[in-house]
Design a protein around this motif. Structure first.
Motif, PDB file in Angstrom:
ATOM      1  N   VAL A 163     -68.581 -62.538 -14.987  1.00  0.00           N
ATOM      2  CA  VAL A 163     -67.380 -62.456 -15.800  1.00  0.00           C
ATOM      3  C   VAL A 163     -67.027 -60.855 -16.094  1.00  0.00           C
ATOM      4  O   VAL A 163     -67.903 -60.050 -16.594  1.00  0.00           O
ATOM      5  CB  VAL A 163     -67.487 -63.263 -17.267  1.00  0.00           C
ATOM      6  CG1 VAL A 163     -66.084 -63.111 -17.876  1.00  0.00           C
ATOM      7  CG2 VAL A 163     -67.833 -64.703 -16.888  1.00  0.00           C
ATOM      8  N   GLN A 164     -65.965 -60.592 -15.938  1.00  0.00           N
ATOM      9  CA  GLN A 164     -65.535 -59.243 -16.150  1.00  0.00           C
ATOM     10  C   GLN A 164     -64.466 -59.170 -17.273  1.00  0.00           C
ATOM     11  O   GLN A 164     -64.918 -59.342 -18.327  1.00  0.00           O
ATOM     12  CB  GLN A 164     -64.867 -58.431 -14.944  1.00  0.00           C
ATOM     13  CG  GLN A 164     -66.146 -58.349 -14.012  1.00  0.00           C
ATOM     14  CD  GLN A 164     -65.697 -57.391 -12.854  1.00  0.00           C
ATOM     15  OE1 GLN A 164     -65.002 -56.187 -12.695  1.00  0.00           O
ATOM     16  NE2 GLN A 164     -66.513 -57.608 -11.732  1.00  0.00           N
ATOM     17  N   CYS A 165     -63.093 -59.074 -17.076  1.00  0.00           N
ATOM     18  CA  CYS A 165     -62.255 -59.424 -18.061  1.00  0.00           C
ATOM     19  C   CYS A 165     -62.255 -60.711 -18.726  1.00  0.00           C
ATOM     20  O   CYS A 165     -61.955 -60.758 -20.008  1.00  0.00           O
ATOM     21  CB  CYS A 165     -60.793 -58.956 -17.577  1.00  0.00           C
ATOM     22  SG  CYS A 165     -59.863 -60.370 -16.706  1.00  0.00           S
ATOM     23  N   GLY A 166     -62.526 -61.705 -18.080  1.00  0.00           N
ATOM     24  CA  GLY A 166     -62.718 -62.911 -18.787  1.00  0.00           C
ATOM     25  C   GLY A 166     -61.546 -64.036 -18.720  1.00  0.00           C
ATOM     26  O   GLY A 166     -61.476 -65.064 -19.022  1.00  0.00           O
ATOM     27  N   ILE A 167     -60.249 -63.314 -18.119  1.00  0.00           N
ATOM     28  CA  ILE A 167     -59.039 -64.222 -18.345  1.00  0.00           C
ATOM     29  C   ILE A 167     -59.141 -65.286 -17.286  1.00  0.00           C
ATOM     30  O   ILE A 167     -58.774 -66.743 -17.762  1.00  0.00           O
ATOM     31  CB  ILE A 167     -58.021 -63.379 -17.842  1.00  0.00           C
ATOM     32  CG1 ILE A 167     -57.636 -62.312 -18.820  1.00  0.00           C
ATOM     33  CG2 ILE A 167     -56.772 -63.973 -17.518  1.00  0.00           C
ATOM     34  CD1 ILE A 167     -56.610 -62.700 -19.777  1.00  0.00           C
ATOM     35  N   CYS A 168     -59.918 -65.025 -16.206  1.00  0.00           N
ATOM     36  CA  CYS A 168     -59.987 -66.316 -15.121  1.00  0.00           C
ATOM     37  C   CYS A 168     -60.831 -67.361 -15.672  1.00  0.00           C
ATOM     38  O   CYS A 168     -61.186 -68.466 -15.148  1.00  0.00           O
ATOM     39  CB  CYS A 168     -60.156 -65.760 -13.953  1.00  0.00           C
ATOM     40  SG  CYS A 168     -61.785 -65.000 -13.786  1.00  0.00           S
ATOM     41  N   PHE A 169     -61.993 -66.910 -16.435  1.00  0.00           N
ATOM     42  CA  PHE A 169     -63.196 -67.712 -16.782  1.00  0.00           C
ATOM     43  C   PHE A 169     -63.049 -68.938 -17.111  1.00  0.00           C
ATOM     44  O   PHE A 169     -63.595 -69.879 -16.705  1.00  0.00           O
ATOM     45  CB  PHE A 169     -64.148 -66.882 -17.855  1.00  0.00           C
ATOM     46  CG  PHE A 169     -65.363 -67.604 -18.063  1.00  0.00           C
ATOM     47  CD1 PHE A 169     -66.358 -67.961 -17.034  1.00  0.00           C
ATOM     48  CD2 PHE A 169     -65.498 -67.895 -19.325  1.00  0.00           C
ATOM     49  CE1 PHE A 169     -67.343 -68.486 -17.509  1.00  0.00           C
ATOM     50  CE2 PHE A 169     -66.724 -68.549 -19.985  1.00  0.00           C
ATOM     51  CZ  PHE A 169     -67.541 -69.031 -18.813  1.00  0.00           C
ATOM     52  N   ILE A 212     -57.965 -68.153  -9.045  1.00  0.00           N
ATOM     53  CA  ILE A 212     -58.012 -66.486  -8.738  1.00  0.00           C
ATOM     54  C   ILE A 212     -58.389 -65.732  -9.886  1.00  0.00           C
ATOM     55  O   ILE A 212     -58.174 -65.942 -10.941  1.00  0.00           O
ATOM     56  CB  ILE A 212     -56.468 -66.418  -8.441  1.00  0.00           C
ATOM     57  CG1 ILE A 212     -55.881 -67.191  -7.139  1.00  0.00           C
ATOM     58  CG2 ILE A 212     -56.138 -64.970  -8.370  1.00  0.00           C
ATOM     59  CD1 ILE A 212     -54.436 -66.892  -7.133  1.00  0.00           C
ATOM     60  N   CYS A 213     -59.220 -64.943  -9.320  1.00  0.00           N
ATOM     61  CA  CYS A 213     -59.980 -63.858 -10.211  1.00  0.00           C
ATOM     62  C   CYS A 213     -59.236 -62.491  -9.789  1.00  0.00           C
ATOM     63  O   CYS A 213     -59.264 -62.231  -8.299  1.00  0.00           O
ATOM     64  CB  CYS A 213     -61.323 -63.717 -10.215  1.00  0.00           C
ATOM     65  SG  CYS A 213     -62.009 -62.424 -11.142  1.00  0.00           S
ATOM     66  N   ARG A 214     -58.429 -61.864 -10.574  1.00  0.00           N
ATOM     67  CA  ARG A 214     -57.932 -60.558 -10.017  1.00  0.00           C
ATOM     68  C   ARG A 214     -59.051 -59.157 -10.254  1.00  0.00           C
ATOM     69  O   ARG A 214     -58.795 -58.250  -9.795  1.00  0.00           O
ATOM     70  CB  ARG A 214     -56.848 -60.211 -10.922  1.00  0.00           C
ATOM     71  CG  ARG A 214     -55.756 -61.217 -10.763  1.00  0.00           C
ATOM     72  CD  ARG A 214     -54.507 -61.011 -11.755  1.00  0.00           C
ATOM     73  NE  ARG A 214     -53.340 -61.797 -11.540  1.00  0.00           N
ATOM     74  CZ  ARG A 214     -53.512 -63.258 -11.521  1.00  0.00           C
ATOM     75  NH1 ARG A 214     -54.565 -63.799 -12.220  1.00  0.00           N
ATOM     76  NH2 ARG A 214     -52.378 -64.070 -11.276  1.00  0.00           N
ATOM     77  N   CYS A 215     -60.165 -59.556 -10.895  1.00  0.00           N
ATOM     78  CA  CYS A 215     -61.394 -58.381 -11.115  1.00  0.00           C
ATOM     79  C   CYS A 215     -62.187 -58.356 -10.088  1.00  0.00           C
ATOM     80  O   CYS A 215     -62.617 -57.278  -9.746  1.00  0.00           O
ATOM     81  CB  CYS A 215     -61.984 -58.680 -12.221  1.00  0.00           C
ATOM     82  SG  CYS A 215     -60.736 -58.623 -13.826  1.00  0.00           S
ATOM     83  N   THR A 216     -62.813 -59.497  -9.637  1.00  0.00           N
ATOM     84  CA  THR A 216     -64.122 -59.448  -8.767  1.00  0.00           C
ATOM     85  C   THR A 216     -63.748 -59.864  -7.425  1.00  0.00           C
ATOM     86  O   THR A 216     -62.713 -60.167  -7.166  1.00  0.00           O
ATOM     87  CB  THR A 216     -64.891 -60.509  -9.246  1.00  0.00           C
ATOM     88  OG1 THR A 216     -64.742 -61.828  -8.839  1.00  0.00           O
ATOM     89  CG2 THR A 216     -64.925 -60.424 -10.848  1.00  0.00           C
ATOM     90  N   GLY A 217     -64.848 -59.746  -6.621  1.00  0.00           N
ATOM     91  CA  GLY A 217     -64.815 -60.184  -5.211  1.00  0.00           C
ATOM     92  C   GLY A 217     -65.167 -61.442  -5.101  1.00  0.00           C
ATOM     93  O   GLY A 217     -65.594 -62.134  -3.995  1.00  0.00           O
TER      94      GLY A 217
HETATM   95  S1  FES Z   1     -62.726 -61.708 -14.530  1.00  0.00           S
HETATM   96 FE1  FES Z   1     -60.979 -60.819 -14.865  1.00  0.00          FE
HETATM   97  S2  FES Z   1     -59.475 -61.908 -13.625  1.00  0.00           S
HETATM   98 FE2  FES Z   1     -61.415 -62.814 -13.136  1.00  0.00          FE
END
Ligand code: FES
Ligand code: FES
Length: 157
Positions: free
Chosen positions: A96-102, A132-137
């Protein structure tokens, strides 16, 4: 209109505009902020909930669609043993990066783990294709779900 449904395993009743979006009902009327708004068009998966045993985007449902149905949000999933296992695996793999999609990924992954759960990467990718996740691959997200599937299969969890 009075709407009665099961929300996170509890019977609830609410007097609400039947056309109010289910996403807004969950967030505004029940304070369940796990379901997020992204696209608002059923495309990004941020608002995914389990709706009568299927993952569905709550932004394209209205309150009336909840009547006499069973809904599990990310908050409810997080209380389930398989939800806890997934959270542990997401955490361990730093997925998890920004966590929005989590929350959306958690709900879709939980449904996969519950209904299939084979530790097969291609199947996991298909099951999560609506998120969709905008942060990760996506690599770490898929890895964490794979790990959860392996642990479930091996009886570790
Ligand atoms: S962790 Fe940021 S949109 Fe998925
Ligand atoms: S906000 Fe519901 S799918 Fe994007």
């Amino acid at each position: 209109m009075k709407i009665n449904f099961i929300l996170n395993k509890e019977a609830v009743s609410i007097d609400v505009d039947p056309m109010k979006r289910l996403l807004d009902v969950l967030r505004e009327d029940f304070g369940l902020m796990g379901s997020k708004e992204g696209c608002g068009e059923g495309e990004c998966g941020l608002c995914t909930v389990i709706y009568d045993n299927k993952p569905v985007t709550s932004c394209i449902l209205n309150a009336i669609h909840a009547d006499n149905k069973e809904i599990l949000t990310a908050e409810g999933v997080a209380e389930e043993p398989l939800g806890k296992l997934l959270i542990e695996c997401f955490d361990e793999t730093n997925a998890v990066q920004c966590g929005i999609c989590f929350p959306g990924f958690l709900v879709s992954s939980y449904h996969y783990l519950l209904t299939d759960g084979e530790p097969v990467l291609e199947k996991i990718k298909t099951a999560l294709s609506g998120n969709i996740c905008r942060c990760t691959g996506y690599k770490k997200i898929f890895e964490s779900v794979l790990l959860a599937c392996q642990r479930k299969k091996s009886g570790e969890a």
